[in-house]
Design an enzyme around this catalytic site. Structure first.
Site, PDB file in Angstrom:
ATOM      1  N   ARG A 302       0.826  -1.212   0.000  1.00 15.31           N
ATOM      2  CA  ARG A 302       0.000   0.000   0.000  1.00 15.31           C
ATOM      3  C   ARG A 302       0.858   1.258   0.000  1.00 15.31           C
ATOM      4  O   ARG A 302       0.520   2.250  -0.653  1.00 15.31           O
ATOM      5  CB  ARG A 302      -0.953  -0.029   1.200  1.00 15.31           C
ATOM      6  CG  ARG A 302      -2.072  -1.036   1.010  1.00 15.31           C
ATOM      7  CD  ARG A 302      -2.883  -1.315   2.250  1.00 15.31           C
ATOM      8  NE  ARG A 302      -3.927  -2.295   1.932  1.00 15.31           N
ATOM      9  CZ  ARG A 302      -4.699  -2.881   2.823  1.00 15.31           C
ATOM     10  NH1 ARG A 302      -4.544  -2.596   4.112  1.00 15.31           N
ATOM     11  NH2 ARG A 302      -5.619  -3.747   2.450  1.00 15.31           N
ATOM     12  N   TYR A 446      -6.255  -1.544  -6.785  1.00 15.57           N
ATOM     13  CA  TYR A 446      -5.630  -2.707  -6.144  1.00 15.57           C
ATOM     14  C   TYR A 446      -4.995  -2.377  -4.798  1.00 15.57           C
ATOM     15  O   TYR A 446      -4.892  -1.229  -4.411  1.00 15.57           O
ATOM     16  CB  TYR A 446      -4.661  -3.426  -7.080  1.00 15.57           C
ATOM     17  CG  TYR A 446      -3.484  -2.715  -7.671  1.00 15.57           C
ATOM     18  CD1 TYR A 446      -3.039  -1.481  -7.254  1.00 15.57           C
ATOM     19  CD2 TYR A 446      -2.767  -3.337  -8.710  1.00 15.57           C
ATOM     20  CE1 TYR A 446      -1.937  -0.877  -7.824  1.00 15.57           C
ATOM     21  CE2 TYR A 446      -1.662  -2.740  -9.288  1.00 15.57           C
ATOM     22  CZ  TYR A 446      -1.251  -1.516  -8.845  1.00 15.57           C
ATOM     23  OH  TYR A 446      -0.148  -0.936  -9.417  1.00 15.57           O
ATOM     24  N   GLU A 447      -4.640  -3.434  -4.081  1.00 13.27           N
ATOM     25  CA  GLU A 447      -4.163  -3.349  -2.690  1.00 13.27           C
ATOM     26  C   GLU A 447      -5.225  -2.729  -1.775  1.00 13.27           C
ATOM     27  O   GLU A 447      -4.910  -1.994  -0.840  1.00 13.27           O
ATOM     28  CB  GLU A 447      -2.847  -2.566  -2.597  1.00 13.27           C
ATOM     29  CG  GLU A 447      -1.718  -3.148  -3.395  1.00 13.27           C
ATOM     30  CD  GLU A 447      -1.506  -4.636  -3.144  1.00 13.27           C
ATOM     31  OE1 GLU A 447      -1.808  -5.099  -2.024  1.00 13.27           O
ATOM     32  OE2 GLU A 447      -1.062  -5.332  -4.055  1.00 13.27           O
ATOM     33  N   GLY A 448      -6.471  -3.056  -2.031  1.00 12.71           N
ATOM     34  CA  GLY A 448      -7.577  -2.497  -1.257  1.00 12.71           C
ATOM     35  C   GLY A 448      -8.047  -1.216  -1.909  1.00 12.71           C
ATOM     36  O   GLY A 448      -7.310  -0.230  -1.959  1.00 12.71           O
TER      37      GLY A 448
END
Length: 604
Positions: A302, A446-448
């Protein structure tokens, strides 16, 4: 018409040495006692050269060519030049820049890795994901692996001889990992046979390294339901033979690429559907605690994605400025400026300047913020004082969702604005601007997703501890305001910072009270709340930078380095034109959930 890029070394050095005064901090840490300012500057300069001279030339061609999947062999070929660039990267030792010397790394601060990330993402985001994910896998095993696992895998990952991935998402579940179905069956020899399917696996299959070490989330036979029943496993593409640094690759493991995704952007990165057919794996950490272990990699990723937003903002800005100075069209509203030409360069027009200054203001604040967060990471893991480590850990936890979401939201907006500066030419492939826009869009997903980051910020990082972490950052803001708020020359920067600090405090309390009665109030306000807190953070760093620049301008007058004059001008733009966004976002956050939830589903 190739993309242009100059490493922003002057601003990087300003952030490191004048704003953050990093050497004062790093000299307190035994791990970095041999690191000095000259070393840091030299690393920045050399890594910038690699990015500009090796990665940038294959960025547009890599986007046009993309990755090629051989269905029969179940292998992926990366674009022309990608493997050769990775060979240069590996041979120069760049993979191990900030990794543990015990396993062959150079042991330099993570801050330098983050600065290198920024330049990699400016010049070739798709390529940079291969080594970036490898560092994430390394860090996860470094924290949670057994000594045998670390001695086998870390030297290989740290050198770039092998690369890494994280295999989380499945076709039926994305962020909701509690629904995953991949199974792990224990074997007599202590290994596991893993069967299942994963999708959206960045760098999942490629031709750039001898082996790929997949970190796979799966369920044991007796695992409880939901996220409490997830375990983490090492599943290499080829089974290792031997131990430690001398290990080689042996038989092909039962994990394969079933296809690659055809994406909007980052074409040069192989985003794979991975199939596990009784693949051999080894447990990492404790059974059913895999999500906790994987969060080491996810949180690092993140931070990296936030730097992707910064890197693309910077390169979009540089290209748009060059175009705006060269492209002539119409006359200035206040009279001709280029009297020797039939029209003025478009940089004379106020709205063009607004778009350029927006990108520059977000890039320079993002650099200050992102590098400060990276320094907190170094303090958290390397500082000898336990209290300092805890304080830094709290700041890392609070700021990670802001780095990821605020910086990538800004990156998307700025890339789009900079394309707009080009007019119709921005929409044409040859200039490279439309690629920057396409690449920037994934970073919000992406990555949350950024909504998930917003919920994480307000729910877990703020309300769950009654604002304790936020108050720690608020204390930093208050101390700055008290130090400089009594001096009239700084009022234009300090007063709006104090104002947004007060508003964040009031908004947080209000939303906390509402949440106790209706949890949907948090969901309705979360995205706006993160925008407001993001601006509080940027206002703080802009105020600090403005004070430094103003002191220089006042002290040196006409002889001052134009760098400081420009820094001051951009600071004034930020406070006048960008910070006011918070007024609207606060109103939206306060508007609640009623209008969002009132319409029955069948009427959508």
């Amino acid at each position: 018409m190739t993309q242009k890029y100059t490493p922003p070394l002057r601003d990087q050095q300003f952030v490191l040495h004048e704003l953050l005064k990093v050497m004062d901090t790093y000299q307190q840490m035994p791990a970095f006692k041999d690191v000095d300012a000259d070393t840091m500057n030299q690393v920045l300069e050399e890594s910038g050269k690699f990015c500009a001279e090796v990665l940038l030339p294959i960025n547009q061609s890599g986007d046009a060519e993309g990755c090629t999947f051989d269905r029969d062999a179940r292998t992926v070929k990366t674009p022309k030049g990608f493997k050769e660039a990775f060979d240069q990267f590996r041979e120069a030792g760049w993979q191990g820049l900030a990794l543990d010397p015990k396993y062959g790394g150079q042991g330099l601060p993570a801050l330098l890795q983050i600065a290198f990330y920024e330049m990699q993402y400016s010049t070739n985001q798709a390529w940079s994901m291969y080594p970036g994910l490898t560092i994430g896998a390394y860090e996860c095993l470094h924290v949670h692996g057994t000594e045998a696992q670390k001695s086998l895998y870390l030297p290989k990952l740290g050198s770039g001889e092998w690369t890494g991935t994280m295999c989380l998402t499945e076709p039926h579940c994305g962020t909701d990992l509690g629904m995953l179905r991949t199974k792990a069956e224990p074997q007599a020899d202590g290994s596991y046979k893993i069967t299942g399917a994963k999708i959206f696996i960045s760098s999942g299959e490629h031709d750039m390294a001898d082996n790929i070490v997949h970190l796979v989330l799966a369920r044991l036979p007796d695992a409880p339901a939901g996220t409490k029943g997830i375990s983490l496993f090492i599943v290499p593409k080829f089974l290792p033979v031997g131990e430690g640094e001398s290990a080689t690759v042996g038989a092909r493991n039962g994990i394969y690429c079933g296809g690659i995704e055809h994406k909007m952007g980052i074409h040069g990165n192989s985003t794979c559907q991975m199939v596990l057919e009784g693949a051999t794996g080894w447990l990492v950490g404790e059974p059913n605690k895999g999500l906790n272990a994987m969060f080491v990699m996810m949180n690092g990723a993140r931070l990296g994605v936030g730097m992707q937003g910064l890197g693309l903002t910077e390169v979009a800005y540089q290209n748009a400025v060059a175009y705006a100075k060269d492209r002539i069209q119409s006359r200035s509203l206040t009279g001709p400026k280029a009297t020797d030409k039939p029209a003025d360069p478009i940089i004379v027009h106020p709205d063009v300047r607004k778009m350029l200054l927006t990108a520059r203001a977000y890039a320079e604040a993002g650099r200050a913020f992102g590098y400060w967060v990276a320094m907190q990471q170094d303090i958290q893991f390397q500082h000898p004082d336990e209290d300092a480590r805890k304080e830094a850990g709290d700041m890392m936890a609070l700021m990670t969702p802001i780095v990821k979401a605020f910086m990538t939201d800004n990156g998307w907006t700025c890339a789009s604005d900079c394309l707009q500066v080009f007019g119709g030419h921005g929409y044409i492939k040859e200039w490279g601007m439309e690629q920057i826009v396409r690449d920037a869009r994934i970073n919000m997903i992406y990555e949350g997703t950024n909504t998930i980051q917003s919920l994480d910020l307000i729910g877990r990082k703020v309300l769950m501890d009654n604002g304790a972490k936020l108050k720690k950052f608020g204390k930093m803001v208050t101390e700055f305001v008290e130090t400089y708020g009594t001096k009239e020359q700084y009022a234009e920067f300090v007063n709006p910072l104090a104002d947004i600090g007060d508003k964040v405090t009031k908004l947080t309390m209000e939303l906390g009270m509402k949440a106790m009665g209706n949890a949907d109030e948090v969901g309705a306000a979360a995205v706006s709340y993160l925008r407001v807190v993001g601006h509080l953070v940027y206002a703080y760093f802009w105020a600090r930078m403005a004070v430094i620049a103003l002191d220089k301008v006042n002290a040196e007058g006409d002889k001052v380095d134009p760098f400081y004059t420009a820094k001051l001008a951009v600071a004034r733009f930020y406070f006048a034109k960008l910070l006011p966004e918070t007024a609207g976002e606060i109103r939206k956050a306060r508007a609640g959930s009623a209008t969002l939830m009132a319409l029955p589903e069948e009427l959508f």
